[in-house]
Structures are given as structure tokens and as C-alpha cells.
Design a protein around this motif. Structure first.
Motif, PDB file in Angstrom:
ATOM      1  N   ALA A 112       0.420  -1.001   8.391  1.00  0.00           N
ATOM      2  CA  ALA A 112      -0.139  -1.770   7.354  1.00  0.00           C
ATOM      3  C   ALA A 112      -0.714  -0.679   6.268  1.00  0.00           C
ATOM      4  N   VAL A 113      -1.284   0.483   6.860  1.00  0.00           N
ATOM      5  CA  VAL A 113      -1.824   1.432   5.903  1.00  0.00           C
ATOM      6  C   VAL A 113      -0.825   2.689   5.740  1.00  0.00           C
ATOM      7  N   ARG A 114      -0.411   2.961   4.614  1.00  0.00           N
ATOM      8  CA  ARG A 114       0.621   4.074   4.453  1.00  0.00           C
ATOM      9  C   ARG A 114      -0.112   4.919   3.128  1.00  0.00           C
ATOM     10  N   TYR A 115       0.164   6.006   3.152  1.00  0.00           N
ATOM     11  CA  TYR A 115      -0.654   7.152   2.224  1.00  0.00           C
ATOM     12  C   TYR A 115       0.460   8.269   1.950  1.00  0.00           C
ATOM     13  N   ASP A 116       0.202   8.713   0.836  1.00  0.00           N
ATOM     14  CA  ASP A 116       0.832  10.264   0.488  1.00  0.00           C
ATOM     15  C   ASP A 116      -0.254  11.181   0.049  1.00  0.00           C
ATOM     16  N   ILE A 117       0.092  12.451   0.314  1.00  0.00           N
ATOM     17  CA  ILE A 117      -0.570  13.587   0.150  1.00  0.00           C
ATOM     18  C   ILE A 117       0.241  14.349  -0.886  1.00  0.00           C
ATOM     19  N   HIS A 118      -0.614  14.532  -2.104  1.00  0.00           N
ATOM     20  CA  HIS A 118       0.443  15.315  -3.084  1.00  0.00           C
ATOM     21  C   HIS A 118      -0.462  16.690  -2.971  1.00  0.00           C
ATOM     22  N   MET A 125       4.802  17.543  -0.396  1.00  0.00           N
ATOM     23  CA  MET A 125       4.139  16.080  -0.217  1.00  0.00           C
ATOM     24  C   MET A 125       4.326  15.416   1.207  1.00  0.00           C
ATOM     25  N   TYR A 126       3.284  15.269   1.681  1.00  0.00           N
ATOM     26  CA  TYR A 126       3.213  14.504   3.024  1.00  0.00           C
ATOM     27  C   TYR A 126       3.126  13.061   3.118  1.00  0.00           C
ATOM     28  N   THR A 127       3.644  12.357   3.796  1.00  0.00           N
ATOM     29  CA  THR A 127       3.315  10.697   3.976  1.00  0.00           C
ATOM     30  C   THR A 127       2.741  10.440   5.301  1.00  0.00           C
ATOM     31  N   GLY A 128       1.939   9.419   5.519  1.00  0.00           N
ATOM     32  CA  GLY A 128       1.565   9.046   6.957  1.00  0.00           C
ATOM     33  C   GLY A 128       1.405   7.511   6.762  1.00  0.00           C
ATOM     34  N   SER A 129       0.920   7.142   7.883  1.00  0.00           N
ATOM     35  CA  SER A 129       0.850   5.742   8.242  1.00  0.00           C
ATOM     36  C   SER A 129       0.022   5.576   9.462  1.00  0.00           C
ATOM     37  N   CYS A 130      -0.661   4.441   9.711  1.00  0.00           N
ATOM     38  CA  CYS A 130      -1.405   3.866  10.836  1.00  0.00           C
ATOM     39  C   CYS A 130      -0.353   3.424  11.758  1.00  0.00           C
ATOM     40  N   LEU A 131      -0.749   3.104  12.987  1.00  0.00           N
ATOM     41  CA  LEU A 131       0.154   2.487  14.075  1.00  0.00           C
ATOM     42  C   LEU A 131       0.862   1.227  13.604  1.00  0.00           C
ATOM     43  N   CYS A 132       0.081   0.450  13.129  1.00  0.00           N
ATOM     44  CA  CYS A 132       0.911  -0.823  13.081  1.00  0.00           C
ATOM     45  C   CYS A 132       1.836  -0.872  11.596  1.00  0.00           C
ATOM     46  N   ALA A 152      -7.775  17.873  -1.065  1.00  0.00           N
ATOM     47  CA  ALA A 152      -8.385  17.473  -2.167  1.00  0.00           C
ATOM     48  C   ALA A 152      -8.291  15.849  -2.294  1.00  0.00           C
ATOM     49  N   SER A 153      -9.441  15.231  -2.152  1.00  0.00           N
ATOM     50  CA  SER A 153      -9.580  13.686  -2.414  1.00  0.00           C
ATOM     51  C   SER A 153      -8.569  13.091  -3.351  1.00  0.00           C
ATOM     52  N   SER A 154      -8.525  13.733  -4.507  1.00  0.00           N
ATOM     53  CA  SER A 154      -7.461  13.389  -5.694  1.00  0.00           C
ATOM     54  C   SER A 154      -6.269  13.523  -5.351  1.00  0.00           C
ATOM     55  N   ASP A 155      -5.769  14.459  -4.264  1.00  0.00           N
ATOM     56  CA  ASP A 155      -4.302  14.227  -3.829  1.00  0.00           C
ATOM     57  C   ASP A 155      -3.982  13.316  -2.682  1.00  0.00           C
ATOM     58  N   LEU A 156      -5.033  12.524  -2.228  1.00  0.00           N
ATOM     59  CA  LEU A 156      -4.595  11.434  -1.108  1.00  0.00           C
ATOM     60  C   LEU A 156      -4.624  10.061  -2.064  1.00  0.00           C
ATOM     61  N   ARG A 157      -3.246   9.511  -1.817  1.00  0.00           N
ATOM     62  CA  ARG A 157      -3.164   8.321  -2.368  1.00  0.00           C
ATOM     63  C   ARG A 157      -2.829   7.230  -1.560  1.00  0.00           C
ATOM     64  N   ILE A 158      -3.586   5.999  -1.443  1.00  0.00           N
ATOM     65  CA  ILE A 158      -3.112   4.976  -0.400  1.00  0.00           C
ATOM     66  C   ILE A 158      -2.245   4.295  -1.119  1.00  0.00           C
ATOM     67  N   VAL A 159      -0.956   4.146  -0.562  1.00  0.00           N
ATOM     68  CA  VAL A 159       0.107   3.276  -1.215  1.00  0.00           C
ATOM     69  C   VAL A 159       0.444   1.996  -0.655  1.00  0.00           C
ATOM     70  N   ALA A 160      -0.461   1.889   0.615  1.00  0.00           N
ATOM     71  CA  ALA A 160      -0.348   0.417   1.125  1.00  0.00           C
ATOM     72  C   ALA A 160      -1.423   0.072   2.149  1.00  0.00           C
ATOM     73  N   GLY A 161      -1.953  -1.008   1.918  1.00  0.00           N
ATOM     74  CA  GLY A 161      -2.880  -1.343   2.845  1.00  0.00           C
ATOM     75  C   GLY A 161      -4.530  -1.238   2.714  1.00  0.00           C
ATOM     76  N   LEU A 162      -4.630  -0.921   1.573  1.00  0.00           N
ATOM     77  CA  LEU A 162      -5.924  -0.546   1.145  1.00  0.00           C
ATOM     78  C   LEU A 162      -7.135  -1.710   1.717  1.00  0.00           C
TER      79      LEU A 162
END
Ligand SMILES: [Zn+2]
Ligand SMILES: [Zn+2]
Length: 119
Positions: free
Chosen positions: A10-16, A1-8, A45-55
């Protein structure tokens, strides 16, 4: 799994799931949007991307018909690029990864507009 986020943050995501490939796009639209020489992405795959914060912080821009670019409306970090006709796949900006990406870029797009000022 990968995690990512924007500069501020606010937006955080996971890739499963697996990254299919990583690409660098040298098109002039990516240059404008990223304010940089290119746009680096991973294709998943779009289904592997989950926005966990800041949608609700995500702003979307249709840069050409059927293409949507999403970015954080607070700090401007570019997050995704997606062709709406092929919405089962999504390109996620590699620069917003928090998990180190161990792969290499295997696809380069629009090299004809690579800027001359690169080192
Ligand atoms: Zn942000
Ligand atoms: Zn591009």
C-alpha cells in the motif's frame, strides 16, 4: 535513487539523494516496534523522501516526546523514525528497501540492550 515499500504494498516511497549513513538501533522501543532484535535504518534528508503511494495508509505513533514512528496501518511495516525537533532529517527502515542498499551499517545505537538470544 532508492525505492521502498511496505509488506502489503500500500505504501511506496522513493529516496532521491544520498543516504547519509545506515544505523542499527538496539533500543528496547525498536525491539518492540519491529518485533525483532533491532531496528535498521538509513538517515536521509526529509526533502529527499517522497511517498509515492499510500500516504493515507500511514499511521504515526509518538513513542517518546518529540519522536514519531510511522508505519503502514494495513500491514504494520515500520517505515520511518523522526525527531520532530530535527525534522529536516528522517530515518527510513532499511528492511523496507526494494533497491538493494550497497552501503554498510556504520552506526550502532543502544548496544547495551542487545538481546542475549542472538546467534
Ligand atoms: Zn502495508
Ligand atoms: Zn531504537
Amino acid at each position: 535513487m532508492y525505492t521502498g515499500s511496505c509488506l502489503c504494498g500500500a505504501v511506496r516511497y522513493d529516496i532521491h539523494g544520498d543516504v547519509d549513513y545506515a544505523s542499527i538501533c538496539w533500543c528496547t522501543m525498536c525491539q518492540k516496534q519491529h518485533g525483532a532484535a533491532n531496528g535498521p535504518y538509513v538517515n536521509v534528508a526529509s526533502s529527499d523522501l517522497r511517498i509515492v503511494a499510500g500516504l493515507d495508509a500511514i499511521t504515526r505513533y509518538a513513542s517518546s516526546p518529540g519522536v514519531e514512528r510511522a508505519f503502514c496501518g494495513v500491514c504494520g511495516s515500520n517505515l520511518t523514525w523522526q525527531m520532530m525537533d530535527h525534522s529536516d532529517r528522517i530515518a527510513v527502515t532499511l528492511g523496507t528497501f526494494d533497491t538493494p542498499y550497497e552501503g554498510r551499517v556504520t552506526h550502532e545505537l543502544h548496544t547495551e540492550s542487545k538481546p542475549g538470544w542472538l546467534p
